[in-house]
Enzyme design. Structure first.
Site, PDB file in Angstrom:
ATOM      1  N   HIS A 261      93.069 -33.690  -9.707  1.00  0.00           N
ATOM      2  CA  HIS A 261      94.454 -33.377  -9.345  1.00  0.00           C
ATOM      3  C   HIS A 261      94.872 -34.148  -8.085  1.00  0.00           C
ATOM      4  CE1 HIS A 261      98.011 -30.634  -8.950  1.00  0.00           C
ATOM      5  NE2 HIS A 261      97.871 -30.969  -7.678  1.00  0.00           N
ATOM      6  N   GLU A 262      94.106 -33.994  -7.020  1.00  0.00           N
ATOM      7  CA  GLU A 262      94.460 -34.680  -5.771  1.00  0.00           C
ATOM      8  C   GLU A 262      94.334 -36.194  -5.956  1.00  0.00           C
ATOM      9  OE1 GLU A 262      95.924 -32.850  -3.656  1.00  0.00           O
ATOM     10  OE2 GLU A 262      95.242 -30.917  -4.443  1.00  0.00           O
TER      11      GLU A 262
ATOM     12  N   HIS B 234      97.554 -37.489  -7.233  1.00  0.00           N
ATOM     13  CA  HIS B 234      98.506 -37.658  -6.123  1.00  0.00           C
ATOM     14  C   HIS B 234      98.194 -38.963  -5.367  1.00  0.00           C
ATOM     15  CE1 HIS B 234     100.701 -33.894  -6.123  1.00  0.00           C
ATOM     16  NE2 HIS B 234      99.642 -33.153  -6.026  1.00  0.00           N
TER      17      HIS B 234
ATOM     18  N   GLU C  34     104.018 -34.169  -8.194  1.00  0.00           N
ATOM     19  CA  GLU C  34     103.219 -33.215  -8.956  1.00  0.00           C
ATOM     20  C   GLU C  34     103.051 -33.686 -10.404  1.00  0.00           C
ATOM     21  OE1 GLU C  34     101.761 -31.087  -7.187  1.00  0.00           O
ATOM     22  OE2 GLU C  34     100.917 -29.690  -8.620  1.00  0.00           O
TER      23      GLU C  34
HETATM   24 ZN    ZN Z   1      99.551 -31.040  -6.337  1.00  0.00          ZN
END
Ligand code: ZN
Length: 501
Positions: free
Chosen positions: A266-267, A270, A295
Site C-alpha cells: 500500500h505505502e 503511494h 489513495e
Molecule cells: Zn494510503
C-alpha cells in the site's frame, strides 16, 4: 524566462525548503527521534511553521501571482505551478491571521487530548475539543465559501480541500449505490465465511524475515531504493521530500503474516506515485497530489493487483520457502482465498477490501450531518456512530475507543478527508479495469514483470502530479471521468466468485 515567474520561483523554493524541513521533522518524530525530544522539538517546529506561512502569505507573492495570471509567455508547466500556488494562497488568505493561529494552537494540543480519551475510553473528555474544532472548520469554510461566491453546502468546501469536484452531490450518489449493492453483499458473504480458512495467517512469523520479505515486495512492485527508504512506525505511512527522496514505513506483527506485506505494498503504491512525478513539478505546489488520487494508487497496488492470483503466482513459492512450516498445507488458491476473506470488524484500518468503504460511509454521513446547518448535540455522536455500524456492518462497538474515537483525523482537524479514501478505492478499480483493457496485465503479473505497468502509469498519470485536476487526469488516462460502476462491479464479481454466492 518571465522575470515575475523567476521571482515567484524564489519564493516557492524558500517555501519548499521550509516545508521539507518540517516534513523531515515529522518523519523523524515518527521513526527515529527519542521520546523526550517532543517538547523542545515542537517549539522549533512552531517557529519553522510560522516562517512557512509568511513565505507564502505576503504582498510580494500576491502581486506576483496577479501579474503572472495575466502573463502570456509562460510554459504549460509554469502555468500549472502558478495556478497551484495561487490556490494555496487563496486557501489561507481568507482566514484572519489571529483565528488561524488560535486554531493551530488548539490543534497543537487536541491530538494529545484525543489520544488520552481513546486510551481511557472517555469520549466526553474529547467532546468539547471536537466541538471547538468543528466550529473553527465551519467558520473557515464559510469565509472560503463567501470569497468564492459558493452557495452550496458548507461541507462541499471542506471536501474540496482533499479532492476537488467531489461534492456532496457526487458522494451522495456514490454512497447510496454502495448502500444498495455492497451492504447486502457483505451480509451474504458473512454467512459463507466458514468456507474460508485463514488460521495459518495468525501463526508465528519471524519479524526479521518479514522485513526481508517486505523489502523484496517493495522492490518487486518497482520501489527504487536509490530514491527511497523503508523504516518501521506504529502506523504505516508515506512521506516525501521530492521525487528523489520518498520514504515509507511499515509495521511488523509477529502473529499476522499479511499485515506488514500489504502495508508495504500500500505505502509502496503511494511511493511509486511520488517517485514518478516529473522533475518539472517536484518541489513546487504543482507536485501536490490530491488525497483521492494518491489513495487510488496505493489501493490499486495493495488490492486490485496485490491480492490477485496473478500477482502471487511468481511470489508465493518464495513465501512458502521462507515459511515452510507455517505454509506447509497452504496452496496458492487457499492463500488467495484467505487474503481476500471479508470479516466485518470495527476498525477501519484493519478492514478488508469488501467492507472498507462502508467504514468511510459512516464517517461521511456523520460529517455531512454536522455541517448541515442543524444544531447537533456533540454528546450524541457516539450513539449515532454505533447505530450506523450496526446497520451497515452488522456489528456494534462496545466502547467508544473502538467506535468514534478510533481515528485521529478529527482530532487533527482533518474533516472532509475520509471520503477521499473511498474515492481513491473506487478510482483504483476503474484504473484496474482500464489496465486490463490496454495491456496483458495478468500475463505481466504472472511473470513477475511489473515494469510495463509502472511505465504506463508514470507516462500517463504519475508524472503530472497535481498539475492537472482529477477529472483531467482520469479523462487523460482513460477517456472517462470518475465512474463508480467499475468499483461496484469489481466487488460484486470478485466476492460472488470467492464466496460461491
Ligand atoms: Zn494510503
Amino acid at each position: 524566462m518571465n522575470t515575475y515567474y523567476e521571482n515567484l520561483k524564489t519564493h516557492i523554493d524558500k517555501y519548499s525548503a521550509l516545508n521539507m524541513a518540517l516534513t523531515l521533522f515529522n518523519w523523524d518524530s515518527s521513526t527515529e527521534a527519542p521520546k523526550d525530544a517532543t517538547e523542545l522539538t515542537s517549539k522549533y517546529i512552531g517557529i519553522l511553521s510560522e516562517n512557512l506561512y509568511n513565505t507564502l502569505i505576503n504582498d510580494d507573492v500576491e502581486g506576483l501571482i496577479e501579474k503572472l495570471k495575466a502573463a502570456d509567455d509562460l510554459t504549460v508547466e509554469e502555468k500549472a505551478i502558478v495556478r497551484k500556488t495561487s490556490e494555496m494562497f487563496d486557501d489561507i488568505r481568507y482566514i484572519p491571521a489571529d483565528e488561524f493561529s488560535a486554531y493551530q494552537a488548539l490543534l497543537a494540543k487536541s491530538d494529545a487530548i484525543w489520544a488520552k480519551a481513546k486510551a481511557e475510553n472517555d469520549y466526553n473528555s474529547f467532546a468539547p475539543v471536537l466541538k471547538e474544532i468543528i466550529d473553527y472548520n465551519k467558520k473557515f469554510a464559510s469565509y472560503k465559501a463567501k470569497a468564492r461566491g459558493y452557495e452550496g453546502p458548507l461541507y462541499d468546501i471542506l471536501l474540496d480541500d482533499y479532492e476537488k469536484g467531489f461534492t456532496t452531490q457526487v458522494l451522495d450518489e456514490f454512497f447510496s449505490r454502495l448502500k444498495a449493492t455492497i451492504v447486502p453483499l457483505v451480509k451474504r458473504a458473512v454467512k459463507n465465511n466458514h468456507l474460508i480458512d485463514k488460521d495459518f495467517n495468525y501463526l508465528s512469523y519471524d519479524v526479521e524475515k518479514q522485513a526481508e520479505i517486505s523489502r523484496k515486495l517493495a522492490e518487486h512492485i518497482g520501489f527504487d531504493f536509490n530514491r527511497g527508504v523503508i523504516k518501521t512506525s506504529v502506523h504505516p505511512f508515506t512521506t516525501n521530500l521530492h521525487n528523489k527522496d520518498v520514504r515509507i514505513t511499515t509495521a511488523y506483527k509477529k502473529n499476522n503474516l499479511e499485515s506488514a506485506m500489504f502495508s508495504t505494498i500500500h505505502e509502496g503504491g503511494h511511493a511509486l506515485y511520488e517517485m514518478h512525478v516529473s522533475d518539472d513539478f517536484t518541489g513546487t505546489p504543482a507536485s501536490y497530489i490530491s488525497m483521492g488520487m494518491h489513495e487510488s494508487q496505493s489501493r490499486l497496488f495493495e488490492n486490485n493487483l496485490g491480492r490477485s492470483e496473478a500477482f502471487w503466482k511468481p511470489l508465493y513459492p518464495k513465501l512458502k520457502e521462507a515459511y515452510p512450516e507455517q505454509l506447509k498445507d497452504v496452496t496458492l488458491e487457499h492463500f488467495i482465498h484467505a487474503i481476500n476473506k471479508s470479516v466485518p470488524n470495527l476498525i477501519r484500518t484493519e478492514a478488508d477490501e469488501l467492507t472498507y468503504c462502508l467504514h468511510i460511509m459512516v464517517r461521511y454521513e456523520i460529517e455531512k450531518m454536522i455541517f448541515s446547518g442543524e444544531e447537533i448535540d456533540i454528546y450524541k455522536l457516539p450513539e449515532i456512530w454505533n447505530d450506523k455500524y450496526e446497520e451497515y456492518l452488522g456489528i456494534r462497538p462496545e466502547s467508544d475507543a473502538q467506535g468514534i474515537l478510533q481515528d485521529i483525523h478529527w482530532a487533527i482537524g482533518s474533516i472532509g478527508y475520509f471520503p477521499s479514501y473511498a474515492i481513491g478505492t473506487a478510482i483504483a478499480a476503474q484504473i484496474y479495469a482500464h489496465l486490463q483493457k490496454v495491456m496483458p496485465l495478468d500475463e505481466y503479473l504472472s511473470s513477475g514483470n511489473l515494469q510495463p505497468v509502472n511505465d504506463y502509469l508514470k507516462k500517463n498519470l504519475h508524472k503530472y502530479a497535481g498539475s492537472k485536476t482529477t477529472k483531467e487526469l482520469l479523462e487523460g488516462l482513460m477517456g472517462e471521468d470518475f465512474n463508480p460502476e467499475y468499483y461496484i462491479n469489481y466487488l460484486k464479481e470478485k466476492y460472488t466468485k470467492l464466496y460461491n454466492l
